[in-house]
Scaffold this motif. Structure first.
Motif, PDB file in Angstrom:
ATOM      1  N   GLN A 131      48.494  32.454  73.848  1.00 34.20           N
ATOM      2  CA  GLN A 131      49.991  31.341  74.092  1.00 34.20           C
ATOM      3  C   GLN A 131      49.222  30.579  72.698  1.00 34.20           C
ATOM      4  O   GLN A 131      48.549  29.177  73.034  1.00 34.20           O
ATOM      5  CB  GLN A 131      49.737  30.920  75.114  1.00 34.20           C
ATOM      6  CG  GLN A 131      51.217  29.909  75.432  1.00 34.20           C
ATOM      7  CD  GLN A 131      51.422  29.307  76.485  1.00 34.20           C
ATOM      8  OE1 GLN A 131      50.685  28.060  77.187  1.00 34.20           O
ATOM      9  NE2 GLN A 131      52.394  29.861  77.519  1.00 34.20           N
ATOM     10  N   GLN A 132      50.207  30.197  71.889  1.00 35.71           N
ATOM     11  CA  GLN A 132      49.945  29.326  71.373  1.00 35.71           C
ATOM     12  C   GLN A 132      51.348  28.227  70.739  1.00 35.71           C
ATOM     13  O   GLN A 132      52.086  28.649  70.640  1.00 35.71           O
ATOM     14  CB  GLN A 132      49.714  29.563  69.607  1.00 35.71           C
ATOM     15  CG  GLN A 132      49.462  28.583  68.332  1.00 35.71           C
ATOM     16  CD  GLN A 132      49.530  29.422  67.514  1.00 35.71           C
ATOM     17  OE1 GLN A 132      49.120  30.019  66.876  1.00 35.71           O
ATOM     18  NE2 GLN A 132      48.239  28.309  66.876  1.00 35.71           N
ATOM     19  N   ALA A 133      51.417  26.839  71.674  1.00 30.71           N
ATOM     20  CA  ALA A 133      52.572  26.268  71.207  1.00 30.71           C
ATOM     21  C   ALA A 133      52.513  25.485  70.411  1.00 30.71           C
ATOM     22  O   ALA A 133      51.633  25.701  69.602  1.00 30.71           O
ATOM     23  CB  ALA A 133      52.009  25.137  72.506  1.00 30.71           C
ATOM     24  N   GLN A 138      49.693  23.432  67.556  1.00 27.01           N
ATOM     25  CA  GLN A 138      48.138  23.828  69.009  1.00 27.01           C
ATOM     26  C   GLN A 138      47.538  25.112  68.359  1.00 27.01           C
ATOM     27  O   GLN A 138      48.392  25.782  67.820  1.00 27.01           O
ATOM     28  CB  GLN A 138      48.986  24.010  70.189  1.00 27.01           C
ATOM     29  CG  GLN A 138      49.927  22.640  71.238  1.00 27.01           C
ATOM     30  CD  GLN A 138      48.839  21.153  70.703  1.00 27.01           C
ATOM     31  OE1 GLN A 138      47.673  21.374  71.307  1.00 27.01           O
ATOM     32  NE2 GLN A 138      49.930  19.881  70.093  1.00 27.01           N
ATOM     33  N   GLU A 154      59.663  25.951  79.430  1.00 26.18           N
ATOM     34  CA  GLU A 154      57.459  25.588  78.675  1.00 26.18           C
ATOM     35  C   GLU A 154      57.017  27.053  78.300  1.00 26.18           C
ATOM     36  O   GLU A 154      56.233  26.442  78.177  1.00 26.18           O
ATOM     37  CB  GLU A 154      57.247  24.603  80.259  1.00 26.18           C
ATOM     38  CG  GLU A 154      56.633  25.156  81.073  1.00 26.18           C
ATOM     39  CD  GLU A 154      57.839  25.112  82.269  1.00 26.18           C
ATOM     40  OE1 GLU A 154      59.466  24.570  81.612  1.00 26.18           O
ATOM     41  OE2 GLU A 154      57.283  24.911  84.023  1.00 26.18           O
ATOM     42  N   SER A 168      58.769  28.674  76.070  1.00 18.45           N
ATOM     43  CA  SER A 168      58.331  28.830  74.684  1.00 18.45           C
ATOM     44  C   SER A 168      57.032  28.280  74.131  1.00 18.45           C
ATOM     45  O   SER A 168      56.171  27.786  74.220  1.00 18.45           O
ATOM     46  CB  SER A 168      59.464  27.519  74.128  1.00 18.45           C
ATOM     47  OG  SER A 168      60.497  27.809  74.155  1.00 18.45           O
ATOM     48  N   ALA A 169      56.864  29.752  73.128  1.00 19.62           N
ATOM     49  CA  ALA A 169      55.482  29.823  72.164  1.00 19.62           C
ATOM     50  C   ALA A 169      55.507  30.713  71.117  1.00 19.62           C
ATOM     51  O   ALA A 169      56.131  31.811  71.558  1.00 19.62           O
ATOM     52  CB  ALA A 169      54.324  29.209  73.988  1.00 19.62           C
ATOM     53  N   TYR A 221      53.075  33.931  71.162  1.00 20.08           N
ATOM     54  CA  TYR A 221      52.366  34.891  72.109  1.00 20.08           C
ATOM     55  C   TYR A 221      51.286  35.535  71.452  1.00 20.08           C
ATOM     56  O   TYR A 221      52.325  36.846  70.573  1.00 20.08           O
ATOM     57  CB  TYR A 221      52.743  35.703  72.914  1.00 20.08           C
ATOM     58  CG  TYR A 221      53.195  34.248  74.018  1.00 20.08           C
ATOM     59  CD1 TYR A 221      54.737  33.150  73.772  1.00 20.08           C
ATOM     60  CD2 TYR A 221      52.499  34.204  75.097  1.00 20.08           C
ATOM     61  CE1 TYR A 221      54.669  32.826  74.731  1.00 20.08           C
ATOM     62  CE2 TYR A 221      53.514  33.532  76.310  1.00 20.08           C
ATOM     63  CZ  TYR A 221      54.124  32.932  76.187  1.00 20.08           C
ATOM     64  OH  TYR A 221      54.970  31.481  77.276  1.00 20.08           O
ATOM     65  N   ARG A 245      57.194  35.433  68.905  1.00 22.67           N
ATOM     66  CA  ARG A 245      57.928  33.385  69.208  1.00 22.67           C
ATOM     67  C   ARG A 245      59.039  33.635  69.777  1.00 22.67           C
ATOM     68  O   ARG A 245      60.174  34.541  70.052  1.00 22.67           O
ATOM     69  CB  ARG A 245      58.485  33.394  67.850  1.00 22.67           C
ATOM     70  CG  ARG A 245      58.755  31.580  68.247  1.00 22.67           C
ATOM     71  CD  ARG A 245      59.109  31.078  66.272  1.00 22.67           C
ATOM     72  NE  ARG A 245      58.264  30.712  65.765  1.00 22.67           N
ATOM     73  CZ  ARG A 245      56.936  30.061  65.789  1.00 22.67           C
ATOM     74  NH1 ARG A 245      57.508  28.672  66.505  1.00 22.67           N
ATOM     75  NH2 ARG A 245      56.340  29.605  65.030  1.00 22.67           N
ATOM     76  N   THR A 292      61.504  32.036  71.944  1.00 14.19           N
ATOM     77  CA  THR A 292      62.011  30.490  72.734  1.00 14.19           C
ATOM     78  C   THR A 292      62.836  30.289  73.772  1.00 14.19           C
ATOM     79  O   THR A 292      63.808  32.143  73.961  1.00 14.19           O
ATOM     80  CB  THR A 292      62.943  30.447  70.929  1.00 14.19           C
ATOM     81  OG1 THR A 292      62.254  30.169  70.066  1.00 14.19           O
ATOM     82  CG2 THR A 292      63.816  28.901  71.322  1.00 14.19           C
TER      83      THR A 292
END
Lengths: 114, 112
Positions: B36-38, B41, B85, B87-88, B90, B108, B110
């Motif tokens: 998981q990439q916010a 980050q 939260e 939302s990221a 993957y 992505r 959302t």
């Protein structure tokens, strides 16, 4: 706790200039250290992989260094090009009960302008 | 295919909706990872499969997250009752030897 810290967070340079990105890690046990390039909207792509005994490794205009004693690595980019604009992520591979695990830094966002 | 394929590329979900994200690894790659990439980050580990066996799911943030790889090839990451939260991006990665890793372009998500 296993951590990989990168600096700077972001960087803007002019096309043709050189730059150096830094990575410090506290990961144990250590298997290898990787640098990845991640273009916007894409997955990370491997640039270099270095084991404990390797001090430097090059991939075209990218040169990575590793000091396993101080647990520091750097990625030097020579004669930057507009296409170098991306996020550069330092990753340390370690071992856990399940096998290998990748510990990612937050990345340095590089912008190359003309 | 030549690379790791993920679908959909973009997903917008209403809060509370369930979503399913698909990963097609490189044929023959034994290992498959979800991250998981916010925004802004680095990727954070979620789960790891070796063939069909889920060897590590320590990174899944809650019991709303579930991953499977029933035949040891395609994997699905399911998120139930999505929250903002979640939302990221993957990312899925596969490996033949746990040395070289190939990443997909990600999905992505959302949540609105």
């Amino acid at each position: 706790k296993n951590q990989v810290e990168q600096s700077p967070q972001s960087l803007i340079i002019l096309e043709g200039k050189n730059c150096t990105l830094q990575c410090n890690y506290t990961v144990s046990p250590f298997s290898n250290l990787r640098w990845y390039k991640q273009d916007t909207g894409r997955g990370p792509v491997s640039l270099t992989i270095m084991t404990f005994s390797e001090n430097t490794k090059s991939n075209g205009r990218y040169t990575a260094t590793l000091d396993a004693d101080t647990k520091q690595s750097s990625l030097h980019i020579t004669a930057s090009q507009l296409s170098d604009s991306a996020s550069y992520i330092c990753v340390v591979t370690t071992f856990n009960q399940a096998g290998t695990a990748l510990i990612f830094g937050k990345g340095t966002t590089l912008s190359v302008s003309s | 295919g030549a690379g790791v394929s993920q679908s959909p590329r973009y997903k917008v979900a209403k809060r509370g909706q369930d979503v399913a994200l698909r990963c097609d690894p490189i044929s023959g790659h034994v290992s498959l990872f979800w991250y998981q990439q916010a925004l802004g980050q680095g990727p954070e580990f979620l789960t790891y499969f070796q063939n069909e066996a889920q060897l590590d799911k320590s990174g899944l943030p809650s019991d709303r997250f579930f991953a499977e790889r029933p035949e040891g090839s395609v994997s699905t990451l399911k998120i139930q009752r999505t929250q903002q939260e979640d939302s990221a991006v993957y990312l899925c990665a596969s490996s033949e030897d746990n040395y070289g890793y190939t990443f997909g372009s990600g999905t992505r998500l959302t949540v609105v």
